[in-house]
Design an enzyme around this catalytic site. Structure first.
Site, PDB file in Angstrom:
ATOM      1  CE1 TYR A  24      -3.537  -2.652   0.451  1.00 36.26           C
ATOM      2  CE2 TYR A  24      -2.264  -3.382   2.345  1.00 36.26           C
ATOM      3  CZ  TYR A  24      -3.268  -3.589   1.425  1.00 36.26           C
ATOM      4  OH  TYR A  24      -3.992  -4.733   1.494  1.00 36.26           O
ATOM      5  CE1 TYR A 152      -7.786  -6.633   3.544  1.00 37.83           C
ATOM      6  CE2 TYR A 152      -6.951  -8.187   5.181  1.00 37.83           C
ATOM      7  CZ  TYR A 152      -6.806  -7.500   3.987  1.00 37.83           C
ATOM      8  OH  TYR A 152      -5.690  -7.709   3.219  1.00 37.83           O
ATOM      9  CG  ASP A 253     -10.585 -14.527   7.744  1.00 40.36           C
ATOM     10  OD1 ASP A 253      -9.585 -14.923   8.382  1.00 40.36           O
ATOM     11  OD2 ASP A 253     -10.517 -13.685   6.831  1.00 40.36           O
ATOM     12  CE  LYS A 282      -2.707 -10.522   9.315  1.00 45.53           C
ATOM     13  NZ  LYS A 282      -4.001 -10.332   8.663  1.00 45.53           N
TER      14      LYS A 282
HETATM   15  C1  LIG Z   1      -4.441 -10.541   7.224  1.00 41.53           C
HETATM   16  C2  LIG Z   1      -5.764 -11.138   6.993  1.00 41.53           C
HETATM   17  C3  LIG Z   1      -6.063 -11.853   5.811  1.00 41.53           C
HETATM   18  C4  LIG Z   1      -5.074 -11.966   4.668  1.00 41.53           C
HETATM   19  O1  LIG Z   1      -3.929 -12.667   5.008  1.00 41.53           O
HETATM   20  P1  LIG Z   1      -2.600 -12.506   4.106  1.00 41.53           P
HETATM   21  O2  LIG Z   1      -1.650 -13.491   4.699  1.00 41.53           O
HETATM   22  O3  LIG Z   1      -2.158 -11.089   4.260  1.00 41.53           O
HETATM   23  O4  LIG Z   1      -2.971 -12.830   2.711  1.00 41.53           O
HETATM   24  C5  LIG Z   1      -7.316 -12.413   5.693  1.00 41.53           C
HETATM   25  N1  LIG Z   1      -8.236 -12.305   6.669  1.00 41.53           N
HETATM   26  C6  LIG Z   1      -7.988 -11.630   7.813  1.00 41.53           C
HETATM   27  C7  LIG Z   1      -9.036 -11.566   8.870  1.00 41.53           C
HETATM   28  C8  LIG Z   1      -6.748 -11.015   8.016  1.00 41.53           C
HETATM   29  O5  LIG Z   1      -6.526 -10.328   9.135  1.00 41.53           O
END
Ligand SMILES: *Cc1c(COP(=O)(O)O)cnc(C)c1O
Length: 434
Positions: A24, A152, A253, A282
């Site tokens: 970004y 997100y 997620d 993550k």
């Molecule tokens: C960071 C994140 C993603 C994307 O993960 P990347 O490893 O950056 O592709 C997807 N969902 C959530 C909730 C996130 O915090």
């Protein structure tokens, strides 16, 4: 030349500016770039000799700090065996051990593990699983996803299509994305009493479009990159009920929330629910090597495998990379063999006390803490490029976005180090004006 010699700090930044694209960022109006030479514990050591306390856990990943001897050793041991091997028709101990552990520690029923390289891809895999599941059930018309505003889920096309279409960073691509259904973000904070009216619109949408919806996808309890919003576990519980009632799959997620960050190992546990499909990433490898996973229950795996194709149509080249799996195993062992609940509770309690004075500023609209996440929300968006140098000057690494300044420190942070983070937030907030 640059391949063989160490690059002097000023050359490093000059060459970076010439050739390296950062997340970004712009090449024509570059913001501050900080060169890190090494990192230890919760400290980032800069190429110019300064030391910063890391308040971001390198985008919410570095649970046990940098350069951890146990995690280093796990990588070294695996490296001596093999760095990588293709995963089609092949298996290896680190992947089997990790999948077995994940099946055990994640919410009930999630037995099958599909590894991938990043969180965004784990989300793509989840969306594809849902679509392939319904295809196998003779309901190929179910291709829509119902999700929440302020959500997100990543930067790739499928993931972008379920990110908040207005306030999210992907409104630029809206015209090029497949269109899905967006319900209002949950209006009830984590501790607020839940009322049925909070979910009425969502319930109406699920009812109205039930024949077309493949799955609901959402972040559980914490909407992360969409504004660090915390919402009531009752809301999540109702979502599970509504999915069941309408026979719609639920994708959760947990890429940001997994591995203890919210005070539970997985945020779903706040609501006592289990999704059909779960994404993690993550903190999975504690910030060492990129790895993510999509888990599903037997209903999904059986459905897909009895379908027309009989196989799930996805397979990343670096799937289940052994180095990444090995360090993930070591990180989960470290976490589960520690009293992480107390650690996270203590971090939360200290942030709650030390960030509270931020409430005194008229332009601060909320201060909230959940688990080891501390958030100061402002009435207006902050200028990240102006605030970053101020934080660096104060000896901390904190990167605000939108209208939030937040802390997600590594779990190993000391009281003094955490105080340095919170006092920096307070100092910077004090310089802002309405
Ligand atoms: C960071 C994140 C993603 C994307 O993960 P990347 O490893 O950056 O592709 C997807 N969902 C959530 C909730 C996130 O915090």
């Amino acid at each position: 030349m640059i391949y063989t010699q160490e690059i002097a700090n000023h050359d490093l930044l000059r060459l970076d500016r010439a050739h390296v694209w950062h997340p970004y960022t712009s090449f024509t109006q570059p913001g501050m770039i900080t060169a890190v030479s090494h990192a230890q514990g919760v400290e980032l050591h800069l190429a110019d000799g300064r030391v910063l306390i890391d308040g971001m856990s390198s985008w919410w990943s570095t649970l046990h700090g940098y350069n951890h001897p146990v995690l280093n050793q796990a990588v070294i041991d695996q490296l001596g065996k093999m760095a990588h091997v293709m995963f089609a028709g092949v298996t290896h101990e680190s992947a089997v051990k990790l999948a077995t552990t994940l099946a055990k520690i994640t919410p009930e029923g999630l037995n099958k593990v599909f590894f991938s390289d990043s969180g965004s891809v784990a989300v793509e895999v989840a969306l594809k699983m849902a679509i392939q599941y319904w295809h196998s059930q003779g309901q190929a018309q179910r291709t829509m996803f119902l999700t929440l505003k302020r959500g997100y889920h990543g930067d790739t096309f499928g993931a972008m299509s379920v990110c908040d279409p207005q306030s999210g960073m992907h409104h630029l691509f809206h015209h090029a994305l497949s269109h899905h259904l967006f319900a209002e973000a949950p209006p009830c904070g984590f501790d607020d009493p839940f009322q049925e009216s909070h979910i009425a619109k969502f319930a109406q949408m699920i009812q109205q479009h039930r024949q077309k919806i493949a799955a609901v996808i959402l972040e559980p309890i914490v909407q992360g990159a969409g504004g660090m919003r915390f919402y009531s576990p009752d809301y999540l519980r109702r979502v599970r009920e509504l999915c069941d009632k309408n026979e719609i799959l639920l994708i959760v997620d947990e890429i940001a929330t997994g591995f203890g960050r919210t005070g539970k190992l997985f945020a779903c546990e706040h609501a006592g629910i289990s999704p059909d499909i779960l994404c993690i990433g993550k903190a999975l490898t504690a910030g060492y090597i990129t790895l993510a996973a999509t888990l599903c229950n037997d209903k999904i795996s059986n459905g897909i495998c009895k379908g027309e194709n009989g196989i799930f149509m996805h397979g990343p080249t670096y799937m289940a990379n052994p180095l990444a799996c090995a360090v993930a195993n070591a990180s989960i062992d470290l976490l589960l063999n520690s009293d992480w609940q107390t650690t996270v509770a203590n971090i939360g309690q200290q942030m709650r006390a030390e960030l509270a004075p931020c409430k005194d500023f008229s332009y601060v609209s909320d201060v909230r803490v959940l688990g080891a996440i501390g958030v100061v929300e402002l009435e207006n968006a902050v200028d990240t490029s102006k605030l970053m140098p101020m934080f660096v000057e104060l000896g901390v690494w904190i990167r605000p976005f939108g209208n939030v300044i937040y802390l997600m420190p590594p779990f190993i942070i000391s009281k003094d180090q955490l105080s340095k983070l919170t006092s920096a937030v307070l100092k910077v907030v004090a310089t802002l004006t309405k």
